[in-house]
Scaffold this motif. Structure first.
Motif, PDB file in Angstrom:
ATOM      1  N   THR A 125     -42.696   6.468 -24.010  1.00  0.00           N
ATOM      2  CA  THR A 125     -43.025   5.020 -24.683  1.00  0.00           C
ATOM      3  C   THR A 125     -44.085   4.585 -24.484  1.00  0.00           C
ATOM      4  O   THR A 125     -44.654   3.642 -25.346  1.00  0.00           O
ATOM      5  CB  THR A 125     -42.257   3.931 -23.782  1.00  0.00           C
ATOM      6  N   LYS A 126     -45.170   5.097 -23.637  1.00  0.00           N
ATOM      7  CA  LYS A 126     -46.557   4.659 -23.161  1.00  0.00           C
ATOM      8  C   LYS A 126     -47.456   4.707 -24.428  1.00  0.00           C
ATOM      9  O   LYS A 126     -47.656   5.541 -25.275  1.00  0.00           O
ATOM     10  CB  LYS A 126     -46.924   5.114 -22.083  1.00  0.00           C
ATOM     11  N   GLU A 142     -49.602  -5.529 -27.336  1.00  0.00           N
ATOM     12  CA  GLU A 142     -48.475  -6.264 -26.634  1.00  0.00           C
ATOM     13  C   GLU A 142     -47.457  -6.629 -27.528  1.00  0.00           C
ATOM     14  O   GLU A 142     -46.109  -6.482 -27.231  1.00  0.00           O
ATOM     15  CB  GLU A 142     -49.221  -7.747 -26.290  1.00  0.00           C
ATOM     16  N   SER A 143     -47.551  -7.124 -28.580  1.00  0.00           N
ATOM     17  CA  SER A 143     -46.494  -7.679 -29.510  1.00  0.00           C
ATOM     18  C   SER A 143     -45.702  -6.371 -30.130  1.00  0.00           C
ATOM     19  O   SER A 143     -44.488  -6.138 -30.220  1.00  0.00           O
ATOM     20  CB  SER A 143     -47.079  -8.361 -30.817  1.00  0.00           C
ATOM     21  N   VAL A 145     -45.239  -3.428 -28.440  1.00  0.00           N
ATOM     22  CA  VAL A 145     -44.441  -3.168 -27.278  1.00  0.00           C
ATOM     23  C   VAL A 145     -43.281  -4.044 -27.232  1.00  0.00           C
ATOM     24  O   VAL A 145     -42.081  -3.457 -26.876  1.00  0.00           O
ATOM     25  CB  VAL A 145     -45.270  -3.063 -26.018  1.00  0.00           C
ATOM     26  N   LYS A 146     -43.513  -5.441 -27.212  1.00  0.00           N
ATOM     27  CA  LYS A 146     -42.344  -6.228 -27.136  1.00  0.00           C
ATOM     28  C   LYS A 146     -41.388  -6.110 -28.238  1.00  0.00           C
ATOM     29  O   LYS A 146     -40.168  -6.380 -28.009  1.00  0.00           O
ATOM     30  CB  LYS A 146     -43.135  -7.904 -27.150  1.00  0.00           C
ATOM     31  N   LEU A 150     -39.744  -3.425 -24.681  1.00  0.00           N
ATOM     32  CA  LEU A 150     -40.470  -2.904 -23.716  1.00  0.00           C
ATOM     33  C   LEU A 150     -41.645  -3.965 -23.158  1.00  0.00           C
ATOM     34  O   LEU A 150     -41.772  -4.815 -23.732  1.00  0.00           O
ATOM     35  CB  LEU A 150     -41.264  -1.678 -24.230  1.00  0.00           C
ATOM     36  N   SER A 151     -41.872  -3.547 -21.844  1.00  0.00           N
ATOM     37  CA  SER A 151     -42.657  -4.548 -21.043  1.00  0.00           C
ATOM     38  C   SER A 151     -44.283  -4.104 -21.247  1.00  0.00           C
ATOM     39  O   SER A 151     -44.226  -2.717 -21.043  1.00  0.00           O
ATOM     40  CB  SER A 151     -42.237  -4.459 -19.522  1.00  0.00           C
ATOM     41  N   PRO A 152     -44.993  -4.746 -21.743  1.00  0.00           N
ATOM     42  CA  PRO A 152     -46.453  -4.645 -21.790  1.00  0.00           C
ATOM     43  C   PRO A 152     -47.225  -3.960 -20.536  1.00  0.00           C
ATOM     44  O   PRO A 152     -47.923  -3.042 -20.589  1.00  0.00           O
ATOM     45  CB  PRO A 152     -47.035  -5.666 -22.271  1.00  0.00           C
ATOM     46  N   GLU A 153     -46.655  -4.475 -19.309  1.00  0.00           N
ATOM     47  CA  GLU A 153     -47.471  -4.247 -18.231  1.00  0.00           C
ATOM     48  C   GLU A 153     -47.015  -2.970 -17.712  1.00  0.00           C
ATOM     49  O   GLU A 153     -47.624  -2.164 -16.938  1.00  0.00           O
ATOM     50  CB  GLU A 153     -47.016  -5.184 -17.033  1.00  0.00           C
ATOM     51  N   GLN A 154     -45.842  -2.472 -18.255  1.00  0.00           N
ATOM     52  CA  GLN A 154     -45.191  -1.070 -17.629  1.00  0.00           C
ATOM     53  C   GLN A 154     -45.586   0.025 -18.749  1.00  0.00           C
ATOM     54  O   GLN A 154     -45.461   1.311 -18.308  1.00  0.00           O
ATOM     55  CB  GLN A 154     -43.775  -1.215 -17.437  1.00  0.00           C
ATOM     56  N   THR A 155     -45.620  -0.477 -19.858  1.00  0.00           N
ATOM     57  CA  THR A 155     -46.045   0.455 -21.225  1.00  0.00           C
ATOM     58  C   THR A 155     -47.394   0.695 -21.673  1.00  0.00           C
ATOM     59  O   THR A 155     -47.662   1.754 -22.109  1.00  0.00           O
ATOM     60  CB  THR A 155     -45.186  -0.121 -22.340  1.00  0.00           C
TER      61      THR A 155
END
Length: 426
Positions: A125-126, A142-143, A145-146, A150-155
């Motif tokens: 996913t990253k 960011e958008s 990933v969302k 998914l979480s931007p901070e974790q991805t």
């Protein structure tokens, strides 16, 4: 031994020997206080080619005299306007003509490409990118990933320079790619970092990411028309760019995309379809069932902005005439001369620091000056003295001598202004 000298006569000698000097007269230069400026801001907005007006007026004439018939029955049919620039774009990007097309705008294009190439699944996913990316790219990632829940901070994995350094080491980028391994879905980063001016090793990055099973895309906003690119041979999956910086096509004008030929007819790649990406031989049948054009053309959504494409072509034709190898050769000398003069003048004053890599292979035209004394007042003083550069918060001045229209005497005259500013702020 350093080949450069700090003298007007030397700068003028270099200009006399410059085989590209004729191109300077093909651009308009703005004025400050009635005097033509030294324009070192092509990294933000390129100068207007004098031919742009003629190119636009040609299509305005067709519009006036033929109206809707201009789409098919004019000397330069609008139906195929997106094909006009393919030869030049392929040359500039090191690509095949079917791999490139001028369309939309930069961030819209990156979103469209990410729809196809960022396909998170399972633990893969990253997204890997550089820390401090241009805000548009930050928001884009960011958008995206969302959008996938998914979480931007974790991805999103951001690579930072080592402590006390301004540039990323290639070895650290490659190590980060290997570290993410099977969790890495996509590398999407700048080809040239807007703030520091660092040119990344896109070939090595692409190879390393592919070895881990990830796809690779680049935002080439500051690299296209500036640095040597070989997107096809490097195996890059996708890329996008704007054309109003080094490509000189006008404020906010058309962007472009690259899609490697191995993806040209991949029906498994989802995409946001539009009329202009549909099989052109059947486009006017007006039927259901999207059939994408082969290559990059299949990612088009709408017909091209003809007047914008005309301005774009005025500059692209100059690039074809000049040739990227010759432009790169002059760029290295021009920016090398600038670097030499800055270091000669600033010395140990502590006023500024060049944060762009000293290695010429890791930069384009731009030098980023980190201002330690004087802050924005230094930049404002440059402007009052006819130097147009670019200020970036919190404390960087970007200076970009562009080989198509800047001269060595421009660089010398900048140095004299820098010398004057040093006396004010140190």
């Amino acid at each position: 031994m350093n080949p450069y000298r700090y003298s007007l006569a030397y700068a003028q000698e270099l200009d006399r020997d410059d085989h590209l000097r004729r191109f300077r007269n093909r651009f308009y230069f703005p004025k400050v206080n009635g005097h033509e400026v030294i324009y070192f801001c092509g990294n933000s907005l390129g100068l207007q080619p004098k031919a742009a007006k003629d190119y636009i007026e040609e299509d305005l004439k067709i519009w006036a005299e033929q109206a809707v018939d201009g789409h098919f029955d004019s000397p330069k049919p609008w139906f195929t306007v997106h094909k006009r620039g393919k030869e030049a774009l392929a040359h500039i990007l090191g690509a095949k003509e079917e791999e490139v097309v001028a369309m939309n705008s930069l961030t819209a294009n990156l979103h469209a490409l990410m729809v196809s190439f960022y396909r998170p699944k399972g633990k893969r996913t990253k997204i890997l990118t550089e820390a401090g990316a241009f805000p548009s790219d930050m928001y884009l990632l960011e958008s995206q990933v969302k959008y996938h829940g998914l979480s931007p901070e974790q991805t999103i994995v951001e690579i930072k320079p080592r402590a006390g350094e301004h540039s990323l080491r290639t070895e650290d980028i490659l190590a980060a790619i290997r570290q993410e391994g099977e969790e890495l879905a996509c590398v999407m980063m700048a080809g040239l970092q807007y703030y520091t001016g660092q040119l990344f090793d896109m070939e090595q990055i692409t190879k390393a990411a592919h070895e881990q099973g990830a796809v690779v895309g680049f935002d080439l906003a500051h690299a296209v028309g500036n640095c040597p690119l070989e997107l096809h041979s490097w195996g890059v999956d996708f890329a996008a760019w704007c054309s109003y910086k080094y490509l000189n096509s006008g404020p906010g004008n058309v962007g472009g995309i690259f899609v490697h030929e191995r993806h040209a007819n991949n029906a498994q790649l989802p995409r946001f379809a539009g009329w202009w990406g549909h099989n052109e031989s059947q486009r006017f049948n007006m039927e259901k069932g999207f059939q994408p054009m082969s290559g990059a053309d299949g990612w088009q959504m709408s017909n091209g902005n003809v007047l914008g494409m005309s301005a774009h072509q005025a500059s692209l034709d100059i690039f074809l005439e000049a040739g990227m190898p010759k432009l790169r050769e002059k760029s290295l000398l021009l920016t090398g001369f600038l670097e030499y003069l800055i270091r000669e003048i600033s010395g140990d004053s502590g006023m500024l620091e060049i944060i762009t890599p000293a290695d010429q292979e890791q930069r384009g035209c731009q030098l980023s000056l980190l201002i330690h004394k004087g802050g924005k007042a230094v930049f404002d003083d440059f402007y009052k003295n006819g130097i147009v550069g670019d200020w970036r918060n919190p404390n960087v001045i970007r200076i970009a001598p562009t080989p198509l229209y800047n001269s060595y005497e421009d660089v010398y005259r900048f140095a004299k202004v820098l010398e004057q500013s040093l006396s004010k702020f140190t």
